[in-house]
Design a protein around this motif. Structure first.
Motif, short mmCIF file in Angstrom:
data_model
loop_
_atom_site.label_atom_id
_atom_site.label_comp_id
_atom_site.label_asym_id
_atom_site.label_seq_id
_atom_site.Cartn_x
_atom_site.Cartn_y
_atom_site.Cartn_z
N ALA A 10 0.81 -1.22 0.00
CA ALA A 10 0.00 0.00 0.00
C ALA A 10 0.84 1.27 0.00
CB ALA A 10 -0.92 0.00 1.21
N ILE A 28 2.71 2.32 2.53
CA ILE A 28 2.78 2.94 3.86
C ILE A 28 4.18 2.81 4.44
CG2 ILE A 28 1.93 2.71 6.23
CD1 ILE A 28 -0.81 1.97 4.82
N THR A 61 -11.16 5.39 8.97
CA THR A 61 -9.87 6.07 9.05
C THR A 61 -10.05 7.55 8.74
OG1 THR A 61 -8.71 4.10 8.39
CG2 THR A 61 -7.56 6.16 8.07
N ASP A 121 -16.43 16.21 14.58
CA ASP A 121 -17.18 17.46 14.48
C ASP A 121 -17.74 17.73 13.09
OD1 ASP A 121 -17.00 18.77 17.15
OD2 ASP A 121 -14.87 18.38 16.78
N LEU A 122 -17.37 16.90 12.13
CA LEU A 122 -17.92 17.08 10.79
C LEU A 122 -19.13 16.17 10.62
CD1 LEU A 122 -14.74 17.21 8.52
CD2 LEU A 122 -15.89 19.06 9.70
N LEU A 145 -14.09 13.98 2.99
CA LEU A 145 -12.76 13.97 3.63
C LEU A 145 -12.07 12.62 3.40
CD1 LEU A 145 -10.71 15.40 5.53
CD2 LEU A 145 -11.89 14.35 7.43
N SER A 170 -10.91 12.24 -0.14
CA SER A 170 -9.70 12.99 -0.48
C SER A 170 -8.46 12.32 0.10
CB SER A 170 -9.81 14.44 0.01
OG SER A 170 -9.69 14.51 1.40
N GLN A 203 -7.22 19.13 -2.68
CA GLN A 203 -8.53 18.83 -2.13
C GLN A 203 -8.44 18.38 -0.67
OE1 GLN A 203 -11.04 18.79 -4.76
NE2 GLN A 203 -12.34 19.24 -3.02
N MET A 204 -7.48 17.48 -0.43
CA MET A 204 -7.27 16.97 0.92
C MET A 204 -6.87 18.10 1.85
SD MET A 204 -4.44 14.30 2.24
CE MET A 204 -4.36 13.50 0.68
N HIS A 229 -9.80 20.10 2.81
CA HIS A 229 -10.63 19.41 3.80
C HIS A 229 -10.01 19.48 5.20
CE1 HIS A 229 -13.87 17.84 1.49
NE2 HIS A 229 -13.06 17.31 0.59
N PHE A 230 -8.70 19.26 5.26
CA PHE A 230 -8.02 19.32 6.56
C PHE A 230 -8.15 20.70 7.18
CE2 PHE A 230 -4.83 15.66 5.60
CZ PHE A 230 -5.72 14.76 6.16
N ARG A 263 -11.70 21.53 8.20
CA ARG A 263 -12.03 20.79 9.43
C ARG A 263 -11.52 21.55 10.65
NH1 ARG A 263 -8.03 16.08 10.41
NH2 ARG A 263 -6.72 17.92 10.64
N LYS A 280 -13.58 24.63 11.24
CA LYS A 280 -14.91 24.34 11.77
C LYS A 280 -14.85 24.00 13.25
CE LYS A 280 -17.40 23.08 7.69
NZ LYS A 280 -17.34 22.07 6.65
N VAL A 281 -13.84 23.21 13.60
CA VAL A 281 -13.70 22.84 15.01
C VAL A 281 -13.43 24.09 15.84
CG1 VAL A 281 -12.27 21.58 16.65
CG2 VAL A 281 -12.93 20.50 14.50
N MET A 309 -4.04 7.26 11.10
CA MET A 309 -4.30 7.50 9.67
C MET A 309 -3.08 7.10 8.83
SD MET A 309 -5.59 10.98 7.84
CE MET A 309 -6.52 11.61 9.21
N ILE A 310 -1.90 7.45 9.32
CA ILE A 310 -0.68 7.16 8.58
C ILE A 310 -0.49 5.66 8.38
CG2 ILE A 310 1.85 7.20 8.82
CD1 ILE A 310 1.56 10.01 9.97
N VAL A 338 -3.37 4.46 5.44
CA VAL A 338 -3.46 4.92 4.05
C VAL A 338 -2.24 5.77 3.73
CG1 VAL A 338 -5.02 6.75 4.83
CG2 VAL A 338 -4.86 6.25 2.41
N TYR A 339 -1.74 5.60 2.51
CA TYR A 339 -0.59 6.41 2.15
C TYR A 339 -1.00 7.66 1.40
CZ TYR A 339 3.47 8.45 0.25
OH TYR A 339 4.41 9.40 -0.05
N PHE A 340 -0.53 8.78 1.84
CA PHE A 340 -0.51 10.00 1.02
C PHE A 340 0.69 10.78 1.52
CE2 PHE A 340 -3.61 10.67 4.46
CZ PHE A 340 -3.05 11.74 5.12
N ARG A 354 3.15 12.61 3.43
CA ARG A 354 2.98 12.96 4.85
C ARG A 354 3.23 14.43 5.13
NH1 ARG A 354 4.75 7.25 4.77
NH2 ARG A 354 2.88 6.18 5.43
#
Lengths: 245, 285
Positions: free
Chosen positions: A76, A78, A100, A105-106, A114, A117, B33-34, B37-38, B41, B44-45, B114-115, B118-120, B122
């Protein structure tokens, strides 16, 4: 890499830090430098060679700590292997536990975008499957409420629903999961079977002989970070049974 | 993740070296996009979609400004015509630096679940914290409008120093966070070291006092020169102040050139360090 190979691993080895959870202090960071590297690391994966053709379903079996989950994480993207080369044709998605990156809060709907993305899907792609996700999850009008008002079951249902609707080209399953109530478990099992039978390439890690024999084209046994069988289903189970004792 | 032809992901094929910052920026573009969203978020919090939330976010800088204003009125004979403005801008600019650095330091560790799933890229965690702080400071800057009006200050060409100063502060904080976030995965007490470092620098940097209180004759010139070399934030905060007051920067050109190039080089080295180490570091999570 030939066209019909989806995943190719060549001589993959990976070292993992020992007792990584108790990782310590700056003092240890400095003094640790003086120790030999092999006293701090253990070999989680060792010289893995594996080619997985497109559309096939491959199972990995092995006792706890044999490196199954680590292998999936390497595929994957990671973890980076310490040696060897890996090529993956298509976007790999690891399905290990659902929810994940969920944010309390959303709203459920915002969490769909989210999560999308995070997995590399655009807003447009997510809008296209949004309705399917909400429908499959059975969340109903709660989708516009903040996630903190959800029960654990609702969260899990939405999480599973998102991932399973992303229709990944390469699906990496760490244990076939069961979420939600009896009805939803039936639905999700059917959905996983559906994904497995689609054109997607699937790698499944499991302890369960029944699941693996029923859906896998090939099964490899893993022992102390090494692949020890040739891919033949019976051979893998034979080894696994003897390895356990 | 290098993308070859026909959708081949060559995972881990190469770790960038000199191209690291450019790889980062292209990751940033691909994952915009990510990032959005981050950031939304976090907003909003923080604000809970309300005006009161905005008020709360201003409470700390305003309360600190009033405190330091009163302190200075009592303790100092310095004649700064724009004292409240000086203090408020200093505190806002400093929080951009301090919060990006401290939240960036722990961002890998706090997002470990999260890490591991899923990979994106970092570095997105750090960019999102930084983006959030940049938006936060932009929103906070509205409160200085009454002050500007009070002092009859009209925007001059100096206002260009505002975006330049903010970007340089963000770059400086990010470059440090590139190192500390990786080290934090190896030694969990890194964050305490960062907290102490930030706290000490707060007093050593002209945050609640103007730069000329340090460089304006109280210490020998060669030390003033050394101070400007060693403390890039002194320069950047002064930039942001003079963006609004229209005053001259009062920083020698050679110091300016050194500080800016040092920040750019540090960002470069930091991004190389981060990109070459993050895949190994996440094994510690």
């Amino acid at each position: 890499m030939t066209k019909d190979i989806a995943i190719s691993l060549k001589d993959i080895s990976l070292l993992y830090p020992k007792n990584n959870k108790g990782i310590g202090s700056i003092r240890e960071l400095i003094t640790g430098r003086m120790k030999k590297q092999d006293s701090r690391m253990f070999t989680a994966l060792s010289e893995i060679n594996l080619e997985i053709s497109k559309g096939s379903v491959v199972g990995i079996i092995g006792p706890n700590g044999s490196g199954k989950s680590t292998l999936l994480r390497v595929i994957a993207g990671i973890y980076a292997p310490d040696t060897g080369a890996i090529q993956v044709q298509g976007r790999p998605t690891l399905l290990v536990s659902v929810g994940t990156g969920f944010q309390q809060d959303l709203t459920g709907r915002e969490n769909i975008y989210l999560t999308g993305s995070i997995y590399g899907f655009s807003m447009k792609e997510m809008k296209a499957i949004e309705q399917d996700i909400i429908e499959f999850s059975g969340i109903g009008d709660f989708i516009n409420d903040p996630m903190r008002t959800y029960s654990a079951g609702m969260r899990a249902r939405l999480g599973f629903s998102i991932i399973s609707n992303l229709k990944p080209e390469i699906l990496l399953l760490d244990e076939v999961m069961s979420v939600g109530d009896y009805e939803f478990r039936k639905k999700s099992r059917a959905r996983i079977d559906e994904m497995v039978q689609s054109d997607a390439t699937v790698v499944i890690v499991s302890h369960s002989k029944t699941i693996l024999t029923s859906i896998c084209d090939k099964v490899y046994a893993l022992s102390s970070g090494k692949i020890v069988t040739s891919g033949d289903v019976d051979e893998a189970f034979e080894f696994y049974e003897s390895d356990k004792e | 993740m290098g993308m070859g032809g026909a959708g081949v992901f060559e995972l881990h094929a190469k770790r960038p070296f000199l191209s690291a910052p450019f790889v980062m920026f292209s990751n940033l573009k691909n994952n915009f996009q990510m990032l959005r969203h981050f950031i939304s978020r976090d907003l909003k919090v923080r604000y809970h979609n309300s005006f009161i939330g905005y008020g709360w976010s201003l409470l700390e800088p305003l309360a600190l400004t009033i405190t330091f204003y009163i302190l200075f009125a009592i303790l100092s004979d310095d004649k700064d015509p724009y004292r409240p403005l000086t203090i408020l801008l200093g505190i806002l600019a400093w929080s951009l630096f301090a919060r990006t650095l401290t939240s960036g330091t722990v961002s890998l560790q706090r997002n470990s679940s999260m890490i591991k799933r899923v990979y994106f890229p970092r570095e997105m965690f750090m960019f999102s914290k930084c983006g959030y702080q940049l938006i936060q400071i932009s929103l906070s800057l509205f409160v200085i409008i009454p002050l500007l009006w009070n002092y009859d200050l009209m925007p001059t060409i100096n206002i260009l120093l505002l975006p330049i100063g903010l970007i340089l502060i963000a770059m400086l904080a990010l470059s440090l966070a590139f190192f500390t976030s990786i080290l934090q995965t190896k030694a969990r007490d890194m964050e305490h070291l960062v907290t102490v470092g930030v706290r000490i620098s707060f007093y050593l940097t002209p945050v609640f006092y103007p730069l000329n209180m340090i460089t304006g004759g109280r210490i020998p010139t060669q030390y003033a020169d050394l101070y400007l070399y060693l403390n890039p934030m002194a320069t950047y905060i002064t930039m942001i102040r003079s963006a609004f007051t229209g005053d001259e920067l009062g920083i020698p050109q050679h110091n300016l050139i050194f500080t800016i190039s040092a920040t750019v080089i540090l960002f470069w080295i930091g991004s190389i360090y981060f990109m070459r180490n993050e895949r190994r570091a996440v094994k510690n999570l």
